[in-house]
Each structure stands twice: as C-alpha cells, then as structure tokens.
Design a protein around this motif. Structure first.
Motif, PDB file in Angstrom:
ATOM      1  N   VAL A 135      -0.107  -5.109   3.993  1.00  0.00           N
ATOM      2  CA  VAL A 135      -1.197  -5.854   4.622  1.00  0.00           C
ATOM      3  C   VAL A 135      -1.109  -7.273   4.082  1.00  0.00           C
ATOM      4  O   VAL A 135      -1.026  -7.473   2.862  1.00  0.00           O
ATOM      5  CB  VAL A 135      -2.580  -5.252   4.284  1.00  0.00           C
ATOM      6  N   TYR A 156       0.833  -1.193   0.000  1.00  0.00           N
ATOM      7  CA  TYR A 156       0.000   0.000   0.000  1.00  0.00           C
ATOM      8  C   TYR A 156       0.875   1.253   0.000  1.00  0.00           C
ATOM      9  O   TYR A 156       1.696   1.462   0.903  1.00  0.00           O
ATOM     10  CB  TYR A 156      -0.912  -0.026   1.224  1.00  0.00           C
ATOM     11  N   GLU A 185      -4.741   6.509   6.354  1.00  0.00           N
ATOM     12  CA  GLU A 185      -3.876   5.344   6.177  1.00  0.00           C
ATOM     13  C   GLU A 185      -4.360   4.157   6.997  1.00  0.00           C
ATOM     14  O   GLU A 185      -4.359   3.013   6.535  1.00  0.00           O
ATOM     15  CB  GLU A 185      -2.430   5.686   6.555  1.00  0.00           C
ATOM     16  N   ARG A 240      -5.739   0.522   5.513  1.00  0.00           N
ATOM     17  CA  ARG A 240      -5.239  -0.782   5.964  1.00  0.00           C
ATOM     18  C   ARG A 240      -6.371  -1.643   6.512  1.00  0.00           C
ATOM     19  O   ARG A 240      -6.425  -2.844   6.274  1.00  0.00           O
ATOM     20  CB  ARG A 240      -4.143  -0.578   7.009  1.00  0.00           C
ATOM     21  N   HIS A 261      -0.866  -6.352   9.483  1.00  0.00           N
ATOM     22  CA  HIS A 261      -0.546  -5.168   8.677  1.00  0.00           C
ATOM     23  C   HIS A 261       0.351  -4.232   9.472  1.00  0.00           C
ATOM     24  O   HIS A 261       0.301  -4.170  10.707  1.00  0.00           O
ATOM     25  CB  HIS A 261      -1.807  -4.440   8.205  1.00  0.00           C
ATOM     26  N   SER A 301      -7.662  -5.168   4.942  1.00  0.00           N
ATOM     27  CA  SER A 301      -7.746  -6.317   5.848  1.00  0.00           C
ATOM     28  C   SER A 301      -9.110  -6.987   5.781  1.00  0.00           C
ATOM     29  O   SER A 301      -9.215  -8.213   5.868  1.00  0.00           O
ATOM     30  CB  SER A 301      -7.463  -5.871   7.290  1.00  0.00           C
TER      31      SER A 301
END
Length: 264
Positions: A101, A11, A43, A47, A96, A51
C-alpha cells in the motif's frame, strides 16, 4: 520541481494479527470503520485500513489532529483533503495491490483538488492459470500497437515486468489527471526499451515520472512489485521518465505491523 514524498507499506497477512487490525480501526472515525468492515476478505479490509491511515498519519506529521480532517472525492473518485484548508494544500494519492500500500504526497500547486499527482503500484505476476499471450490479449484494447509488439517480442520474464511498467505508467498518469477509468489508456504509450512516454503520439510537457521497485517476502516467497509516481511539475520541458535504478530518497518503506503500531 515540487518536492514530493512517498511512503510504501509492506503487508504480510500472517504477520497482521486481529489485535493489530482492531488497534488500527480504533484510530478511525465510525463512518470510515464501517466502510472498511464492508470488505468480505480480511486482506482487502487491511489494505483499506492502511489506505485510510496513511493520509491521516501524514497530517499528524504536519502537526494536524487527524480527527479534525474531512476527506472527499472528485467526480472521478479521487480522494482529497477537504478540510482543514492548508497553505499550501496537501496533494496526495494512494495505490495498493496485494502486499503493498503506497501514498505519494506533497504541496498541491495546481488543478485542485486532483493536483496532478498520482501513484500506481502492482505485483508482477500473471493472474490465474493464463499464459502471458492470453493475459496480454485481455488487455489488448488498452495497449498501443508498439506496446503490444514490444511485449510479444521480448522474452519472459522481462516481458512480464515490462507489461507492468507500461500499465503502471498509464495508471499513474491518468490518476494524476484525476480521471482514472475515464481516460482511454490506448492514448498513453510507454516504451520500456527507450524509457519514453507519449500521449496522443506526443511527449507531454511539464511532467516527471518516477519508477520504483519493491520486494515483499524472502526466498521462494519473494514477490516483485513495480510502481510509478506521476507528477505535473509545470513548464515547457518534455516529460522525463526517471529510471528505477536512479535513487528515490523520498520513498520510505515500512512494514505494516510497525506502521500501524506507531500510528497515533
């Protein structure tokens, strides 16, 4: 050994547009979207989004409509698939940190619903303006005497990478047990020089640990990550720690943009 697979999503915040973020949210149910939107920092929300999408994508690859899936957590907060009931069950775990991740998954063969499968990954860095010695001092109670001595007697930058090998080993193992923070990390000792892991002073039986590395970015912006997959394989053989230099063909790397764009 039970066949496992892993998917690691890289990412990069500046590449992840608002339109892509909204497109990812549209793949999830309202309750999950509400959880993700509680994050203050974008951010962290992204994540969290990735996930949540990862296990749903795995289900779709198994021919299951992810909108029918119901997820739950163990008392130690390890997520698992509650329904539909698969045969064999789906074992998975997610980790992560910063720009990565990852998910590891495979058939669940023991100790449902944790299934003794875990993954942990971390960026190799000293947070803030701390020195390496100060950073290690913060973690001292979770390190064994051997680990502490090994780290402080090893030159940088190798000592820093060795610390994160030690830490991700401990995390992956306790996450595989389904215990997380409920397990004293000082009971787990990993020697990065000999590549040997012990628990309470003894090499555990029936375990396999897979080390891997990954880079995010290029040039001066490149970031190094290390990770470990812990898998209980059964039997009475001593635990084996597979070096990061050994091939892990079951790990697939994707960038976050293409991952979310292809999630259906």
């Amino acid at each position: 050994m039970t066949i496992i697979k892993a998917r690691i999503v890289r990412y990069v915040p500046q590449d992840f547009t608002d339109q892509l973020y909204e497109a990812g949210l549209s793949k999830l149910d309202e309750g999950t979207v509400a959880q993700i939107k509680k994050f203050y920092r974008r951010e962290d929300a992204v994540r969290g989004l990735i996930s949540k999408l990862l296990p749903r994508r795995i289900l779709r690859e198994h021919g299951i409509d992810p909108s029918t899936a119901v997820f739950d957590k163990t008392p130690a907060n390890k997520p698992f698939l509650l329904s539909p009931q698969l045969d064999p069950p789906l074992a998975y775990n997610i980790s992560h940190d910063n720009g990565l991740v990852g998910i590891v998954y495979g058939p669940g063969i023991n100790d449902a619903p944790a299934f003794q499968l875990g993954i942990d990954l971390m960026k190799v860095r000293i947070p803030g303006n701390d020195t390496f010695e100060t950073f290690i001092g913060y973690m001292d109670s979770q390190l064994t005497r051997l680990e502490h001595h090994t780290l402080l007697s090893t030159p940088l930058p190798q000592a820093l990478q060795d610390f994160f090998w030690i830490w991700t080993m401990k995390e992956a193992y306790t996450k595989a047990l389904g215990l997380g923070l409920g397990f004293d990390f000082a009971r787990v000792e990993y020697n990065p020089k000999t590549n040997v892991l012990t628990v309470d002073g003894t090499v555990p039986t029936g375990w396999a640990f897979h080390k891997f590395t990954s880079q995010v970015g290029v040039g001066e912006g490149e970031e190094m990550y290390v990770g470990v997959v812990a898998q209980h394989v059964g039997g009475t053989e001593p635990a084996v720690v597979h070096s990061e230099k050994e091939a892990c063909p079951w790990i697939v790397y994707e960038d976050a943009v293409s991952f979310v764009q292809t999630c259906e």
